[in-house]
Design an enzyme around this catalytic site. Structure first.
Site, short mmCIF file in Angstrom:
data_model
loop_
_atom_site.label_atom_id
_atom_site.label_comp_id
_atom_site.label_asym_id
_atom_site.label_seq_id
_atom_site.Cartn_x
_atom_site.Cartn_y
_atom_site.Cartn_z
N GLU A 1 0.83 -1.22 0.00
CA GLU A 1 0.00 0.00 0.00
C GLU A 1 0.86 1.27 0.00
O GLU A 1 0.77 2.10 0.91
CB GLU A 1 -0.96 -0.03 1.19
CG GLU A 1 -1.89 -1.23 1.18
CD GLU A 1 -2.84 -1.27 2.38
OE1 GLU A 1 -2.89 -0.27 3.13
OE2 GLU A 1 -3.51 -2.30 2.56
N GLU B 1 -4.85 -9.50 2.66
CA GLU B 1 -5.52 -9.18 3.93
C GLU B 1 -7.01 -9.35 3.67
O GLU B 1 -7.64 -8.50 3.04
CB GLU B 1 -5.19 -7.76 4.39
CG GLU B 1 -3.74 -7.54 4.75
CD GLU B 1 -3.47 -6.14 5.28
OE1 GLU B 1 -4.44 -5.45 5.69
OE2 GLU B 1 -2.30 -5.71 5.29
#
Length: 385
Positions: free
Chosen positions: A60, A164
């Site tokens: 990210e 995730e």
């Protein structure tokens, strides 16, 4: 899978990059080699495991909560260059048991931060339903989370890992969410090949002011003691195929989007796959035009067609070449036309002392890199030798 979060605030003081102790300028320090010792030490630990390892490095990069984002003084170009540098460090150390997982955050910045197809094996995604803890307090299905990013992800032509994956219980039914997500993935999303549950009750990254009660400090992604939730989670892990270990970034030159060759399995039971299908090599060592002992005759297009037609007719699917040459282009094109794969070889002089003659070694490396760059996207290429 290892999520490698390169926080640097605990590093020793670096006069050239003092911001590292405040988690700043990480990418610039990597690009300029200031952290090579740290990266190499980690790489050698991974190598020593002698097992396949998925590494999700600096995930990210556009998420402002992480210091390898713009928050830490890093641009998108800085990030891409630092990712490429880390991969090259592993390659130069001969690390071949790593599969690289690149994990974006915002769909709108994927193109801006993507390190390049030759440096990435899998795409990782964060697929979390925060429920009442989301930025707007809304419960979202997996379909609602995944659909906005799917079009851009599929363009990258890489297998997808939900790195995730999970849901809170804040405002909805966890078991139902997991069951619906599993059904949607198995019936409609073939590119998703793996998932990793984000099973933590210590997540401190709240994104709104809502809390279930006044004493709660962390977001809870666990299942508590709920058997229906555990059963739904177990089913999700059961119905998805086991992830294939893809070692295509043995060199940052070898991964292509046009054709995907990979090795999956475990010791004693490996499988070679080409374009997603099992491939058993039935090969011929094809080396005419190398020197007088191998025929030493011109490989005209007519000759190649005759030879490859005969090779194909005998049931072979692969030819092996031992050395680059002037006929490479015709060989690769004609092999492709006859549905043959090519193991492209490099010859090294056995009289060279490779421990002492660093100049000759460097010349070999430069030549190989140039040739791999030249031919890496050709559909006939099966591998390098």
């Amino acid at each position: 899978m290892i999520t490698w979060e390169p926080f640097t605030n605990s590093f020793s003081y670096n006069a050239k990059y003092p911001g590292l102790q405040q988690n700043k300028d990480f990418c610039k320090a990597v690009i300029n080699g200031a952290l090579d010792e740290y990266i190499e030490a980690f790489a050698l630990k991974i190598k020593a495991l002698e097992k396949p390892v998925f590494i999700r490095f600096a995930h990210e990069p556009d998420n402002p909560v992480y210091p390898w984002s713009a928050t830490g003084g890093n641009t998108a170009d800085d990030y891409k260059a630092s990712w490429q540098h880390v991969v090259k460090v592993f390659v130069n150390l001969g690390i071949t048991n790593v599969t690289w997982v690149w994990n974006p955050w915002n769909p709108s910045t994927i193109d801006e931060y993507y390190p390049g197809k030759q440096y990435v094996d899998w795409i990782g995604l964060t697929a979390l339903n925060y429920g009442k803890a989301s930025y707007d307090g809304q419960w979202r299905s997996f379909k609602q989370i995944y659909s906005p990013i799917r079009k851009k992800i599929r363009r990258l032509s890489k297998p997808v890992m939900l790195a995730e994956f999970g849901t809170t219980a804040y405002g909805g039914d966890q078991a139902a969410w997991l069951t619906e997500a599993t059904q949607f993935i198995t019936e409609s999303i073939p590119e998703i090949k793996s998932l990793v549950f984000f099973y933590s009750n210590r997540d401190r990254y709240w994104i709104n002011s809502w809390r279930p009660d006044s004493t709660t400090r962390f977001i809870d992604w666990t299942f508590g003691q709920s058997k229906p939730v555990f059963d739904a989670a177990k089913n999700a892990l059961t119905v998805l195929p086991k992830p294939s270990y893809i070692s295509s970034v043995q060199s940052p030159l070898l991964t292509t989007a046009s054709h995907t060759n990979s090795i999956s399995g475990k010791a004693g039971n490996y499988s070679l796959r080409v374009d997603g299908k099992p491939f058993y090599i039935q090969g011929v060592a094809y080396n005419p035009a190398h020197d007088w002992r191998d025929g030493d005759y011109p490989l005209s297009k007519k000759q190649l067609i005759a030879d490859f037609s005969a090779i194909k007719a005998m049931g072979a699917n692969t030819i092996r070449r031992y050395h680059p040459g002037v006929y490479d282009r015709n060989i690769l094109n004609t092999a492709s036309e006859h549905d043959l794969k090519v193991l492209y070889g490099f010859w090294f002089d056995p009289e060279v002392d490779y421990y002492k003659d660093s100049l000759q070694v460097q010349q070999y490396i430069q030549r190989i890199v140039k040739l791999v760059e030249q031919h890496k996207d050709h559909p006939a290429i099966l591998g390098w030798g």
